[in-house]
Design a protein around this motif. Sequence first.
Motif, PDB file in Angstrom:
ATOM      1  N   ASP A 112      19.737  12.360 -10.006  1.00  0.00           N
ATOM      2  CA  ASP A 112      18.880  11.198 -10.127  1.00  0.00           C
ATOM      3  C   ASP A 112      17.453  11.666 -10.389  1.00  0.00           C
ATOM      4  OD1 ASP A 112      17.514   8.837  -9.935  1.00  0.00           O
ATOM      5  OD2 ASP A 112      18.079   8.407  -7.865  1.00  0.00           O
ATOM      6  N   ASP A 113      16.882  11.287 -11.548  1.00  0.00           N
ATOM      7  CA  ASP A 113      15.544  11.730 -11.932  1.00  0.00           C
ATOM      8  C   ASP A 113      14.481  11.332 -10.925  1.00  0.00           C
ATOM      9  OD1 ASP A 113      16.488  12.954 -14.186  1.00  0.00           O
ATOM     10  OD2 ASP A 113      16.099  11.242 -15.489  1.00  0.00           O
ATOM     11  N   LYS A 114      14.697  10.260 -10.190  1.00  0.00           N
ATOM     12  CA  LYS A 114      13.710   9.820  -9.209  1.00  0.00           C
ATOM     13  C   LYS A 114      13.584  10.819  -8.073  1.00  0.00           C
ATOM     14  CE  LYS A 114      14.739   5.006 -10.137  1.00  0.00           C
ATOM     15  NZ  LYS A 114      15.413   3.832  -9.631  1.00  0.00           N
ATOM     16  N   HIS A 118      21.318  13.943   0.839  1.00  0.00           N
ATOM     17  CA  HIS A 118      22.541  14.749   0.888  1.00  0.00           C
ATOM     18  C   HIS A 118      23.304  14.707  -0.427  1.00  0.00           C
ATOM     19  CE1 HIS A 118      26.134  16.672   2.324  1.00  0.00           C
ATOM     20  NE2 HIS A 118      26.844  15.636   1.931  1.00  0.00           N
ATOM     21  N   LEU A 119      23.506  13.514  -0.981  1.00  0.00           N
ATOM     22  CA  LEU A 119      24.259  13.387  -2.230  1.00  0.00           C
ATOM     23  C   LEU A 119      23.537  14.092  -3.365  1.00  0.00           C
ATOM     24  CD1 LEU A 119      26.703  12.292  -3.691  1.00  0.00           C
ATOM     25  CD2 LEU A 119      25.483  10.152  -4.047  1.00  0.00           C
ATOM     26  N   ARG A 136      21.449  16.609  -3.128  1.00  0.00           N
ATOM     27  CA  ARG A 136      21.541  18.060  -2.917  1.00  0.00           C
ATOM     28  C   ARG A 136      22.896  18.575  -3.381  1.00  0.00           C
ATOM     29  NH1 ARG A 136      19.056  16.795   2.050  1.00  0.00           N
ATOM     30  NH2 ARG A 136      21.033  17.092   3.117  1.00  0.00           N
ATOM     31  N   THR A 137      23.948  17.827  -3.074  1.00  0.00           N
ATOM     32  CA  THR A 137      25.288  18.217  -3.507  1.00  0.00           C
ATOM     33  C   THR A 137      25.375  18.201  -5.028  1.00  0.00           C
ATOM     34  OG1 THR A 137      26.253  17.351  -1.474  1.00  0.00           O
ATOM     35  CG2 THR A 137      27.750  17.653  -3.335  1.00  0.00           C
ATOM     36  N   GLN A 138      24.799  17.187  -5.647  1.00  0.00           N
ATOM     37  CA  GLN A 138      24.811  17.095  -7.106  1.00  0.00           C
ATOM     38  C   GLN A 138      24.010  18.237  -7.723  1.00  0.00           C
ATOM     39  OE1 GLN A 138      23.293  13.095  -7.350  1.00  0.00           O
ATOM     40  NE2 GLN A 138      25.319  12.240  -7.772  1.00  0.00           N
ATOM     41  N   ALA A 139      22.863  18.556  -7.133  1.00  0.00           N
ATOM     42  CA  ALA A 139      22.037  19.657  -7.636  1.00  0.00           C
ATOM     43  C   ALA A 139      22.808  20.965  -7.530  1.00  0.00           C
ATOM     44  CB  ALA A 139      20.723  19.733  -6.868  1.00  0.00           C
ATOM     45  N   LYS A 140      23.462  21.194  -6.391  1.00  0.00           N
ATOM     46  CA  LYS A 140      24.249  22.412  -6.192  1.00  0.00           C
ATOM     47  C   LYS A 140      25.359  22.490  -7.240  1.00  0.00           C
ATOM     48  CE  LYS A 140      27.622  24.420  -3.102  1.00  0.00           C
ATOM     49  NZ  LYS A 140      28.411  24.213  -1.902  1.00  0.00           N
ATOM     50  N   ARG A 174      17.747  27.573  -3.637  1.00  0.00           N
ATOM     51  CA  ARG A 174      16.789  27.658  -2.533  1.00  0.00           C
ATOM     52  C   ARG A 174      15.759  26.539  -2.604  1.00  0.00           C
ATOM     53  NH1 ARG A 174      11.779  29.574  -2.475  1.00  0.00           N
ATOM     54  NH2 ARG A 174      11.972  30.761  -4.399  1.00  0.00           N
ATOM     55  N   VAL A 175      15.211  26.316  -3.784  1.00  0.00           N
ATOM     56  CA  VAL A 175      14.135  25.334  -3.940  1.00  0.00           C
ATOM     57  C   VAL A 175      14.672  23.906  -3.986  1.00  0.00           C
ATOM     58  CG1 VAL A 175      12.292  24.534  -5.474  1.00  0.00           C
ATOM     59  CG2 VAL A 175      12.592  26.978  -5.054  1.00  0.00           C
ATOM     60  N   GLN A 176      15.678  23.656  -4.824  1.00  0.00           N
ATOM     61  CA  GLN A 176      16.156  22.283  -5.028  1.00  0.00           C
ATOM     62  C   GLN A 176      17.056  21.786  -3.915  1.00  0.00           C
ATOM     63  OE1 GLN A 176      17.973  22.086  -8.894  1.00  0.00           O
ATOM     64  NE2 GLN A 176      16.036  22.316  -9.961  1.00  0.00           N
ATOM     65  N   VAL A 177      17.889  22.653  -3.369  1.00  0.00           N
ATOM     66  CA  VAL A 177      18.854  22.205  -2.367  1.00  0.00           C
ATOM     67  C   VAL A 177      18.274  22.301  -0.959  1.00  0.00           C
ATOM     68  CG1 VAL A 177      21.145  22.605  -1.385  1.00  0.00           C
ATOM     69  CG2 VAL A 177      20.807  22.760  -3.865  1.00  0.00           C
ATOM     70  N   LEU A 178      17.659  23.433  -0.641  1.00  0.00           N
ATOM     71  CA  LEU A 178      17.112  23.602   0.706  1.00  0.00           C
ATOM     72  C   LEU A 178      15.638  23.228   0.801  1.00  0.00           C
ATOM     73  CD1 LEU A 178      18.701  26.926   1.989  1.00  0.00           C
ATOM     74  CD2 LEU A 178      19.419  24.569   2.412  1.00  0.00           C
ATOM     75  N   GLY A 179      14.914  23.377  -0.290  1.00  0.00           N
ATOM     76  CA  GLY A 179      13.490  23.032  -0.279  1.00  0.00           C
ATOM     77  C   GLY A 179      12.663  23.949   0.604  1.00  0.00           C
ATOM     78  N   VAL A 180      12.991  25.240   0.612  1.00  0.00           N
ATOM     79  CA  VAL A 180      12.237  26.191   1.437  1.00  0.00           C
ATOM     80  C   VAL A 180      11.618  27.277   0.571  1.00  0.00           C
ATOM     81  CG1 VAL A 180      13.637  25.808   3.504  1.00  0.00           C
ATOM     82  CG2 VAL A 180      14.257  27.633   1.927  1.00  0.00           C
TER      83      VAL A 180
END
Length: 112
Positions: A3-5, A30-31, A33-37, A59-65
């Motif tokens: 989702d671009d948003k 959660h959804l 993050r799963t889609q990004a992964k 690391r950046v997109q899913v966990l954001g750390v």
Amino acid sequence: MIDDKNVEDENFLTKSPRQRASKNPPMLGHLSRTQAKDKIVKGIFAGELTQGAALKRLRVQVLGVKQEQFARLVKVSRKTLSDIENDKGNYSVDTLNQVFRPFGLRVGLVEI
């Protein structure tokens, strides 16, 4: 499809590995993050992403750390993490599995 948003900048996917991640990575649900992964894993299988680029995106997109936080989490040095993300060095399978474990992934052989 992500989702671009929920993604800070779609151009992030095409940034060179030498650019720094944003100071405030996007917070995904959660959804998302799963889609990004899933999208990142598909990029690896398609040969569109290197192992290092995939790890950085996870690391950046899913966990954001940031690197320092993630390195502590997976018990490797920040330098080791940086080298892996920039596809430098030759790390053991054990080390690579250690950094991919938080995403439920491990390295292995795949049929081509």
